[in-house]
Design an enzyme around this catalytic site. Structure first.
Site, PDB file in Angstrom:
ATOM      1  CG  HIS A 178      -2.101  -0.751   1.259  1.00  7.76           C
ATOM      2  ND1 HIS A 178      -2.508  -1.478   2.361  1.00  7.76           N
ATOM      3  CD2 HIS A 178      -3.051  -0.932   0.313  1.00  7.76           C
ATOM      4  CE1 HIS A 178      -3.657  -2.083   2.079  1.00  7.76           C
ATOM      5  NE2 HIS A 178      -4.006  -1.773   0.840  1.00  7.76           N
ATOM      6  CB  CYS A 279      -2.740   0.410   8.576  1.00 16.35           C
ATOM      7  SG  CYS A 279      -1.389   0.136   7.442  1.00 16.35           S
TER       8      CYS A 279
HETATM    9  N1  ARG Z   1      -3.959  -7.257   6.454  1.00 12.74           N
HETATM   10  C1  ARG Z   1      -4.310  -6.029   5.809  1.00 12.74           C
HETATM   11  C2  ARG Z   1      -4.261  -6.211   4.293  1.00 12.74           C
HETATM   12  O1  ARG Z   1      -3.393  -6.913   3.816  1.00 12.74           O
HETATM   13  C3  ARG Z   1      -3.419  -4.903   6.252  1.00 12.74           C
HETATM   14  C4  ARG Z   1      -3.812  -3.562   5.719  1.00 12.74           C
HETATM   15  C5  ARG Z   1      -2.857  -2.468   6.074  1.00 12.74           C
HETATM   16  N2  ARG Z   1      -3.400  -1.207   5.746  1.00 12.74           N
HETATM   17  C6  ARG Z   1      -2.734  -0.165   5.200  1.00 12.74           C
HETATM   18  N3  ARG Z   1      -3.359   0.958   5.080  1.00 12.74           N
HETATM   19  N4  ARG Z   1      -1.524  -0.297   4.728  1.00 12.74           N
HETATM   20  O2  ARG Z   1      -5.047  -5.680   3.558  1.00 12.74           O
END
Ligand code: ARG
Length: 286
Positions: A178, A279
């Protein structure tokens, strides 16, 4: 012993700005599927620890005077704690999320329902996107990530909905899947020098993206692999206070040197889902 870095004499004066965010208590947090390299479903998680570490983040925000709204967690949606993925909100318009993986798809409507119930103008997305995980507002420009989760079609959709330029960046390292794991926005509004700066991990980007970052943000804070690998970049700044992973020591020193006030929190249990401070934080811009 901790070494204190001096604020460099020419660092601009930093001012905290008023912010409102949305968070989700990790009452049902666990890791029972694997959609990023950080997740190991075979290793048991400690939901109680996740909740208590999250509570420290929540309390830190409240002590900083940040307004925190809460969305109810839903059983069976363990990743709902990562509120940044729930949408992207500017000018009271909430662009909903459309998740890449089936396991998280129901979170999209859940967050859109919350936005609608709380007076936001909800836009149902046509294209796959994971909200503020892949969209970062810097001044009038939106930085958009793609490559692992969000489609570039969502970048076009966001540009139209918000009437702002979206600059697309391809993410190339699966551990930094991300945009908010590879870039931190340090100045939500221009600083006293009229600048809005970011911090980033160069190796998370394609050569083209990196060239774009270098030309747009020549003064950016460059973060090491070591600090990025504890999700140090996944931090949240109000313009002065920057809440970061407590283990990101190099990043902490760079921030201090530039006149920011880094505040370390330990979210080790939530890191096992592949998420950190940012996150867990969705900005609500009215
Ligand atoms: N387990 C989640 C996923 O893989 C973690 C999300 C993390 N969020 C972020 N904004 N980077 O989607």
């Amino acid at each position: 012993m901790t070494t204190q870095t001096d604020v460099s004499a020419d660092a601009p004066a930093r001012v905290a700005t008023e912010r409102t965010i949305l968070m989700c208590r990790p009452e049902f947090f666990t890791v029972d599927y694997r959609i990023n390299p950080w997740m190991h479903p075979e290793v048991p998680t400690d939901t109680g620890l996740a909740v208590s570490q999250w509570q420290v983040l929540y309390d830190t925000y409240r002590e900083l005077g940040i307004n925190v709204e809460l969305i109810d967690p839903i059983e069976g949606l363990p990743d709902m704690v990562y509120a940044a993925n729930g949408g992207f909100v500017i000018d009271n318009i909430a662009y909903g999320a459309k998740f890449r993986y089936d396991e998280r798809v129901p979170e999209g409507p859940a967050y859109m329902r919350w936005f609608g119930d709380n007076g936001f103008d909800v836009r149902v997305p046509e294209h796959t996107n994971e909200g503020e995980g892949d969209f970062l507002l810097v001044g009038d420009v939106i930085l958009g990530g793609y490559g692992f989760r969000s489609d570039t079609g969502s970048h076009t959709e966001v540009a139209e909905i918000f009437g702002r330029e979206v600059v697309s960046f391809e993410l190339v390292n699966p551990s930094f899947y991300h945009l908010d794991t590879a870039i931190a926005v340090l100045d939500p509004v221009p600083d006293s020098d009229g600048k809005q700066n970011i911090a980033y991990l160069p190796s998370a980007f394609s050569a083209e993206g990196l060239a774009e970052l270098e030309s747009r943000f020549p003064d950016a804070v460059i973060v090491s692999e070591e600090d990025a690998s504890v999700l140090g970049l996944n931090s949240y700044s109000d313009g002065y206070n920057v809440v970061i992973a407590s283990r990101a020591k190099g990043f902490e020193a760079s921030l201090r040197e530039r006149g920011y006030n880094p505040i370390g929190v330990d979210l080790s249990e939530l890191l096992r889902g592949g998420g950190g401070v940012k996150c867990c934080t969705l900005e609500l811009r009215s």
